[in-house]
Motif scaffolding. Structure first.
Motif, PDB file in Angstrom:
ATOM      1  N   PRO A 195       0.811  -1.225   0.000  1.00 20.70           N
ATOM      2  CA  PRO A 195       0.000   0.000   0.000  1.00 20.70           C
ATOM      3  C   PRO A 195       0.847   1.279   0.000  1.00 20.70           C
ATOM      4  N   PHE A 196       0.360   2.284  -0.733  1.00 22.62           N
ATOM      5  CA  PHE A 196       1.060   3.574  -0.772  1.00 22.62           C
ATOM      6  C   PHE A 196       0.071   4.680  -1.084  1.00 22.62           C
ATOM      7  N   VAL A 197       0.457   5.890  -0.712  1.00 20.93           N
ATOM      8  CA  VAL A 197      -0.283   7.096  -1.096  1.00 20.93           C
ATOM      9  C   VAL A 197       0.722   8.090  -1.652  1.00 20.93           C
ATOM     10  N   THR A 198       0.249   8.961  -2.555  1.00 19.28           N
ATOM     11  CA  THR A 198       1.139   9.999  -3.083  1.00 19.28           C
ATOM     12  C   THR A 198       0.609  11.375  -2.698  1.00 19.28           C
ATOM     13  N   ILE A 199       1.546  12.266  -2.459  1.00 18.16           N
ATOM     14  CA  ILE A 199       1.246  13.673  -2.184  1.00 18.16           C
ATOM     15  C   ILE A 199       2.014  14.458  -3.243  1.00 18.16           C
ATOM     16  N   THR A 200       1.314  15.273  -4.038  1.00 20.91           N
ATOM     17  CA  THR A 200       1.960  15.916  -5.184  1.00 20.91           C
ATOM     18  C   THR A 200       2.076  17.426  -5.021  1.00 20.91           C
ATOM     19  N   ARG A 201       3.124  17.966  -5.629  1.00 19.37           N
ATOM     20  CA  ARG A 201       3.355  19.410  -5.666  1.00 19.37           C
ATOM     21  C   ARG A 201       3.901  19.780  -7.044  1.00 19.37           C
ATOM     22  N   LEU A 202       3.405  20.883  -7.603  1.00 19.30           N
ATOM     23  CA  LEU A 202       3.902  21.430  -8.871  1.00 19.30           C
ATOM     24  C   LEU A 202       4.385  22.841  -8.563  1.00 19.30           C
ATOM     25  N   ILE A 203       5.700  23.045  -8.652  1.00 14.69           N
ATOM     26  CA  ILE A 203       6.287  24.306  -8.185  1.00 14.69           C
ATOM     27  C   ILE A 203       7.283  24.876  -9.203  1.00 14.69           C
ATOM     28  N   PRO A 204       7.576  26.194  -9.098  1.00 12.17           N
ATOM     29  CA  PRO A 204       8.557  26.806 -10.007  1.00 12.17           C
ATOM     30  C   PRO A 204      10.001  26.500  -9.595  1.00 12.17           C
ATOM     31  N   ASP A 205      10.930  26.786 -10.513  1.00 13.95           N
ATOM     32  CA  ASP A 205      12.376  26.611 -10.258  1.00 13.95           C
ATOM     33  C   ASP A 205      12.897  27.729  -9.352  1.00 13.95           C
ATOM     34  N   GLU A 206      12.478  27.735  -8.122  1.00 12.95           N
ATOM     35  CA  GLU A 206      12.937  28.742  -7.151  1.00 12.95           C
ATOM     36  C   GLU A 206      13.500  27.997  -5.957  1.00 12.95           C
ATOM     37  N   GLN A 207      14.801  28.185  -5.681  1.00 10.44           N
ATOM     38  CA  GLN A 207      15.433  27.388  -4.631  1.00 10.44           C
ATOM     39  C   GLN A 207      14.712  27.467  -3.280  1.00 10.44           C
TER      40      GLN A 207
END
Length: 194
Positions: A39-51
């Protein structure tokens, strides 16, 4: 049974601003659906190239969300905006150089520019963070490795080592569909199947 929590982070100025559709996160979700039998769950993020944004996202996924594994895609080349490795190293407790070395070895079989990739693997607390390539085909190749026409492994993918690494840092026991990728563990670390 402990459920594996996986953070998936796509790092792209253009995708995060809606210029084009992100392909990294869907490719990773499809790959995990086909590969993991535990079993697994995913948590997603879509972010800019900013350190600072990358660093904060990685900290949140590990420290607050409790992810055992965090995979990033994008931002690992030599361009000025490619700062994913710097951000990853900035939040790391320990570096795991073998992951980046093996990803470049696999990619070098396809393109000479693989040596321009600066992917890193690190541990933060009880989490493994890996920088993957940005293209879905390259993501699959680096995770699964390369096989010849008869199915013989030519180059091991990095995911073969991930379940045991997560065992060693205190995470859940991960099982895989061996037709996709066989998780390698020493005999003493293999749990009998139910």
């Amino acid at each position: 049974m402990n459920t594996l929590k996986i953070g998936l982070v796509s790092i792209s100025d253009r995708a995060s601003s809606g210029v084009y559709q992100d392909q990294g996160i869907p490719a990773l979700q499809d790959w995990f659906n086909a590969t993991l039998t535990s079993p697994f769950v995913t948590i997603t993020r879509l972010i800019p190239d900013e350190q600072p944004v990358i660093e904060e996202t990685l900290r949140q996924l590990v420290d607050i969300e409790g992810c055992h594994l965090v995979l990033t895609t994008g931002g690992t080349g030599p361009a000025p905006r490619d700062v994913t490795p710097e951000a990853t190293l900035a939040v790391a407790d320990r570096e795991m150089p073998g992951f980046g070395e093996q990803m470049r070895q696999i990619s070098l079989r396809f393109v000479p520019t693989a040596i321009l990739s600066r992917q890193v693997g690190v541990i933060r607390k009880q989490s493994l963070i890996l920088n993957l390539p940005g293209q879905p085909k390259a993501i699959k190749e680096t995770l699964e490795g390369l096989k010849d026409a008869d199915g013989k492994v030519l180059a091991s993918g990095i995911f073969a080592a991930v379940p045991y690494c997560i065992d060693l840092i205190g995470g859940p026991y991960i099982e895989t569909d061996e037709s996709v990728v066989k998780a390698f563990r020493p005999k003493s670390a293999i749990k009998p199947q139910a």
